[in-house]
Design a protein around this motif. Structure first.
Motif, PDB file in Angstrom:
ATOM      1  N   LEU A  53       0.822  -1.209   0.000  1.00  0.00           N
ATOM      2  CA  LEU A  53       0.000   0.000   0.000  1.00  0.00           C
ATOM      3  C   LEU A  53       0.857   1.260   0.000  1.00  0.00           C
ATOM      4  O   LEU A  53       0.423   2.314  -0.444  1.00  0.00           O
ATOM      5  CB  LEU A  53      -0.924   0.030   1.230  1.00  0.00           C
ATOM      6  N   VAL A  81      -4.912 -10.543   4.181  1.00  0.00           N
ATOM      7  CA  VAL A  81      -4.756  -9.393   5.082  1.00  0.00           C
ATOM      8  C   VAL A  81      -6.048  -9.145   5.847  1.00  0.00           C
ATOM      9  O   VAL A  81      -7.130  -9.114   5.259  1.00  0.00           O
ATOM     10  CB  VAL A  81      -4.374  -8.119   4.291  1.00  0.00           C
ATOM     11  N   LEU A  83      -7.230  -6.188   8.288  1.00  0.00           N
ATOM     12  CA  LEU A  83      -6.863  -4.924   8.924  1.00  0.00           C
ATOM     13  C   LEU A  83      -7.975  -4.463   9.860  1.00  0.00           C
ATOM     14  O   LEU A  83      -9.137  -4.797   9.659  1.00  0.00           O
ATOM     15  CB  LEU A  83      -6.619  -3.845   7.876  1.00  0.00           C
ATOM     16  N   SER A  85      -8.872  -1.344  10.183  1.00  0.00           N
ATOM     17  CA  SER A  85      -9.576  -0.168   9.658  1.00  0.00           C
ATOM     18  C   SER A  85     -10.436  -0.464   8.433  1.00  0.00           C
ATOM     19  O   SER A  85     -10.959   0.447   7.823  1.00  0.00           O
ATOM     20  CB  SER A  85      -8.541   0.892   9.280  1.00  0.00           C
ATOM     21  N   THR A  86     -10.561  -1.726   8.059  1.00  0.00           N
ATOM     22  CA  THR A  86     -11.327  -2.007   6.851  1.00  0.00           C
ATOM     23  C   THR A  86     -12.789  -2.338   7.162  1.00  0.00           C
ATOM     24  O   THR A  86     -13.137  -2.652   8.298  1.00  0.00           O
ATOM     25  CB  THR A  86     -10.721  -3.185   6.071  1.00  0.00           C
ATOM     26  N   ALA A  87     -13.599  -2.252   6.132  1.00  0.00           N
ATOM     27  CA  ALA A  87     -15.031  -2.564   6.297  1.00  0.00           C
ATOM     28  C   ALA A  87     -15.576  -3.067   4.973  1.00  0.00           C
ATOM     29  O   ALA A  87     -14.849  -3.117   3.975  1.00  0.00           O
ATOM     30  CB  ALA A  87     -15.783  -1.309   6.730  1.00  0.00           C
ATOM     31  N   LEU A  88     -16.831  -3.440   4.998  1.00  0.00           N
ATOM     32  CA  LEU A  88     -17.512  -3.838   3.767  1.00  0.00           C
ATOM     33  C   LEU A  88     -18.724  -2.927   3.591  1.00  0.00           C
ATOM     34  O   LEU A  88     -19.116  -2.220   4.531  1.00  0.00           O
ATOM     35  CB  LEU A  88     -17.966  -5.295   3.853  1.00  0.00           C
ATOM     36  N   THR A  89     -19.333  -2.995   2.426  1.00  0.00           N
ATOM     37  CA  THR A  89     -20.542  -2.218   2.197  1.00  0.00           C
ATOM     38  C   THR A  89     -21.583  -2.620   3.243  1.00  0.00           C
ATOM     39  O   THR A  89     -21.742  -3.805   3.524  1.00  0.00           O
ATOM     40  CB  THR A  89     -21.085  -2.515   0.779  1.00  0.00           C
ATOM     41  N   GLU A  90     -22.260  -1.608   3.791  1.00  0.00           N
ATOM     42  CA  GLU A  90     -23.120  -1.833   4.960  1.00  0.00           C
ATOM     43  C   GLU A  90     -24.150  -2.958   4.810  1.00  0.00           C
ATOM     44  O   GLU A  90     -24.384  -3.725   5.732  1.00  0.00           O
ATOM     45  CB  GLU A  90     -23.852  -0.540   5.320  1.00  0.00           C
ATOM     46  N   MET A  91     -24.788  -3.035   3.649  1.00  0.00           N
ATOM     47  CA  MET A  91     -25.871  -4.015   3.508  1.00  0.00           C
ATOM     48  C   MET A  91     -25.416  -5.337   2.891  1.00  0.00           C
ATOM     49  O   MET A  91     -26.234  -6.213   2.634  1.00  0.00           O
ATOM     50  CB  MET A  91     -27.026  -3.424   2.679  1.00  0.00           C
ATOM     51  N   MET A  92     -24.123  -5.475   2.668  1.00  0.00           N
ATOM     52  CA  MET A  92     -23.614  -6.731   2.109  1.00  0.00           C
ATOM     53  C   MET A  92     -23.642  -7.809   3.193  1.00  0.00           C
ATOM     54  O   MET A  92     -23.307  -7.551   4.345  1.00  0.00           O
ATOM     55  CB  MET A  92     -22.179  -6.520   1.617  1.00  0.00           C
ATOM     56  N   THR A  93     -24.055  -9.014   2.812  1.00  0.00           N
ATOM     57  CA  THR A  93     -24.101 -10.096   3.805  1.00  0.00           C
ATOM     58  C   THR A  93     -22.773 -10.866   3.782  1.00  0.00           C
ATOM     59  O   THR A  93     -21.976 -10.722   2.846  1.00  0.00           O
ATOM     60  CB  THR A  93     -25.245 -11.076   3.481  1.00  0.00           C
ATOM     61  N   PHE A 101     -15.334 -12.031  -2.754  1.00  0.00           N
ATOM     62  CA  PHE A 101     -13.887 -12.228  -2.599  1.00  0.00           C
ATOM     63  C   PHE A 101     -13.428 -13.483  -3.355  1.00  0.00           C
ATOM     64  O   PHE A 101     -12.372 -13.480  -3.981  1.00  0.00           O
ATOM     65  CB  PHE A 101     -13.513 -12.304  -1.103  1.00  0.00           C
ATOM     66  N   HIS A 140     -13.890 -10.931   8.339  1.00  0.00           N
ATOM     67  CA  HIS A 140     -12.714 -10.434   7.608  1.00  0.00           C
ATOM     68  C   HIS A 140     -11.601 -11.477   7.580  1.00  0.00           C
ATOM     69  O   HIS A 140     -10.889 -11.606   6.585  1.00  0.00           O
ATOM     70  CB  HIS A 140     -12.212  -9.126   8.216  1.00  0.00           C
TER      71      HIS A 140
END
Lengths: 302, 239
Positions: A53, A81, A83, A85-93, A101, A140
C-alpha cells in the motif's frame, strides 16, 4: 527453512519526518511474528509497506520470494490481510462478501471458512452493518483466507473481542500456523503477542529495538522477575530492607520487588521477616512479562 | 469480467436492502412524481411530454448528485476501498460498480415514469421511445460523471451533502424542470446552461435528439470522467 516474509533495510519518511529506519526481519513458514509498539511507533507503516500500500524510500520486501513492489498482483495471490480499519458495504451479507472475494480470487465459494469462523447459520445472510465487532473480525479473517494464502497479516486481530472470541480466534490462528501459514501480527496486546508469537519485534520510533522469542526477550531484560509478598505485620513496610530497591506498594498491603536474582532476594526477604518476628501470608514469584519489557523500553531504555 | 459481474449483482441486491439508497433513488423521486403529476394534471400545465421529462431529470439528478457520491464517499471513508485493495480486488471496481448500479436504478425509475405517466396523468408518449431512453441514458451518464467528480473532490460525507446540494438545487431551479428557464434572469440562465439537466431538456424533445446539447453533454461527460479517473487514482494510492 524458507522465509515467507523478508524485509530488508526498510526506511520510510513522510515529508521530512522519518517513520521507519532500516527495519529488517524475516518470517519463516508456519511462524508467527509479532510487531509490538505504541501508537506512531511505525507498526502500521511497516505493515502497509509489506502489503504494497505504501512505497518505502529504501529497502526490499519479498513475500514467498516475490518482490512486493515489482509484482504486487502475484504477492496478493499468496497474501491474506485482515486490517482493523477495513469494512464492507453496509448491507452486504457474509455470504455475498465471500462470493465477491472468492470470485475475484477465482476460487470456488468457501462456505467451509464461514462455518469454521462461526459465520454460517444465522449470520450468513445478516447485513455487515448489523454484525458485532467480533463477528465482523471473524468475517474479515474468513475472507482473508478464501484463497488459501501462505502469509497472513493481522492488525490488532482481537481488538474489541470478548474473552471467548479471543480464545476461539487464538485457536484458529494456532491451527493456521500448524498448517504452515506465516502470521505477521501487529498488536498492542502484550499478552496476545506472548502466547501467540514465536518471535516478537518491539518497534520504537521507527526502529526495531528488541527482537527474539518471548523467552529470550524476557530473559534478556534487566528486570527479570517480580517477588510479590504480603506479611501479617507488614514488617517490610515499617522496617524496610536496606541495599534493596524500594518495592512498589500494591493494594491490600502487598509489596512487589523487582529483581534479577530471585533466590538471593527471597533469602534476604525471608531472613528479614523471620528476624522481625513477622510471618508470610502470601508469596508469589512472577517472571517478567513482555509487557514489563515493553514498558521498560517505552520508558526510555533501548 | 465474471468477478466484476458478480460484484455488480451483489451491489444491486445490497442496494435494494439499503433504506438510504431506496430513499434517494426511488422513494423521494416517486413521491415527487406523484405529487407533481397530480398538480400538473389538475392545473393542466402539462404540455407535450414535459411531465415525464421533468420528473425523470429530477430523479436522475437526485440520484447522480446526492445518492451515488454518498455511496462512494461512505465506502471510502469506512474503509471498503482499502479492504478491496489489500484483498487484491481492483480499486476501480468499487466506483465503477457504484456508477453502473446507480445508472441501473436511474433507468428503472425512468422506465417506471415513462410507462405510468400516460396512464396516471394522461401524459404524452414520446414519438420514439428508444431514442427517448437513449437520451435519458446520456443525461444520466453525464450527471453521474459530475457526481463521480464530486465524490473524488470531497473527502467527508458531511461536506458531501452540501456540495451535492450545490449542484442539485441549481438543477431544480435553473434548468427548466420546475418552470421555463426563459423566465429566469440572464445570470441564472447562464448558470443553468452548464448543467446537464438543462442540456438534457434541450436534448430530449418530442421530435428526437438534438445535436448541440448532445455535443455539450458528451463534452462534459468525457472531461469530468477523465478528471475523476485521475483524482481517484491519486485517492486510491493514498487510501
Amino acid at each position: 527453512m524458507q522465509d515467507y516474509i523478508n524485509v530488508k533495510n526498510l526506511s520510510k519518511s513522510y515529508g521530512k519526518k522519518d517513520v521507519l529506519h532500516d527495519i529488517s526481519f524475516s518470517v519463516q513458514r508456519g511462524e508467527a511474528f509479532g510487531l509490538l509498539g505504541v501508537n506512531g511507533a511505525g507498526k502500521t507503516t511497516t505493515i502497509e509497506c509489506i502489503e504494497g500500500l505504501r512505497k518505502p524510500n529504501k529497502g526490499e520486501i519479498t513475500i514467498c520470494g516475490i518482490d512486493v513492489f515489482k509484482n504486487l498482483q502475484s504477492v496478493q495471490k499468496v497474501l491474506g490481510v485482515q486490517l482493523q480499519s477495513t469494512a464492507l458495504t453496509e448491507m452486504m451479507t457474509a455470504k455475498e462478501a465471500m462470493q465477491l472475494f472468492c470470485s475475484w480470487h477465482k476460487v470456488p465459494y468457501r462456505n467451509d471458512l464461514l462455518e469454521r469462523f462461526d459465520m454460517a447459520g444465522e449470520y450468513l445472510n445478516k447485513a455487515y452493518a448489523s454484525l458485532s465487532t467480533g463477528r465482523k473480525r471473524r468475517l474479515h479473517l474468513a475472507l482473508a483466507l478464501c484463497h488459501n494464502p501462505k502469509v497472513l497479516i493481522l492488525d490488532e486481530p482481537t481488538a474489541g473481542l470478548d474473552v471467548e472470541g479471543r480464545h476461539a480466534l487464538h485457536k484458529e490462528l494456532r491451527k493456521l500456523k500448524t498448517d504452515g501459514v506465516s502470521l505477521l501480527i501487529a498488536t498492542h496486546d502484550m499478552a496476545e503477542a506472548e502466547v501467540l508469537c514465536d518471535t516478537i519485534a518491539i518497534i520504537k520510533d521507527g526502529r526495531i529495538v528488541r527482537k527474539g522469542n518471548p523467552m529470550e526477550l524476557t530473559a534478556s531484560a534487566s528486570i527479570q522477575s517480580k517477588v510479590i509478598i504480603k506479611t501479617r505485620e507488614s514488617c517490610l513496610k515499617t522496617n524496610p530492607l536496606k541495599n534493596i530497591d524500594q518495592p512498589d506498594f500494591l493494594e491490600d498491603e502487598y509489596l512487589s520487588f523487582a529483581c534479577v536474582d530471585v533466590a538471593e532476594l527471597l533469602l534476604t526477604i525471608l531472613t528479614h521477616i523471620k528476624a522481625s518476628g513477622d510471618t508470610v501470608v502470601d508469596l508469589r514469584v512472577e517472571r517478567a512479562s513482555i509487557e514489563d519489557i515493553f514498558l521498560s523500553i517505552a520508558g526510555g531504555e533501548n | 469480467m465474471k468477478a466484476f459481474c458478480t460484484q455488480l449483482f451483489i451491489q444491486f441486491k445490497s442496494d435494494l436492502r439499503d433504506k438510504g439508497v431506496l430513499m434517494v433513488y426511488y422513494i423521494v423521486p416517486m413521491a415527487f412524481y406523484l405529487i407533481m403529476g397530480s398538480i400538473m394534471k389538475t392545473l393542466e400545465l402539462d404540455e407535450g411530454n414535459s411531465l415525464i421529462l421533468s420528473i425523470t431529470i429530477f430523479a436522475l439528478s437526485m440520484s447522480a448528485f446526492l445518492g451515488m457520491p454518498q455511496s462512494l464517499v461512505k465506502a471510502r471513508e469506512n474503509g471498503v476501498l482499502i479492504a478491496y485493495r489489500v484483498a487484491g480486488i481492483p480499486s476501480w471496481s468499487l466506483p465503477l460498480s457504484t456508477i453502473i448500479i446507480s445508472f441501473v436504478h436511474i433507468m428503472i425509475v425512468a422506465i417506471i415514469i415513462l410507462f405510468s405517466a400516460p396512464y396516471l396523468y394522461s401524459a404524452a408518449w414520446p414519438t420514439n421511445i428508444m431514442l427517448y431512453l437513449l437520451s435519458v441514458a446520456i443525461v444520466a451518464i453525464c450527471s453521474e460523471a459530475l457526481g463521480a467528480l464530486i465524490s473524488c473532490l470531497v473527502k467527508k460525507q458531511s461536506t458531501l451533502t452540501l456540495v451535492g446540494q450545490l449542484l442539485f438545487l441549481p438543477t431544480v431551479m435553473f434548468s427548466g424542470i420546475m418552470f421555463p428557464s426563459n423566465l429566469l434572469p440572464r445570470p441564472m440562465q447562464l448558470i443553468g446552461a452548464i448543467l446537464p439537466a438543462t442540456q438534457g431538456l434541450r436534448l430530449i424533445t418530442m421530435e428526437g435528439m438534438q445535436v448541440l446539447p448532445l455535443i455539450i453533454l458528451l463534452g462534459i461527460t468525457i472531461l469530468t470522467f477523465l478528471i475523476s479517473i485521475e483524482l481517484f487514482r491519486r485517492i486510491s494510492v493514498r487510501a
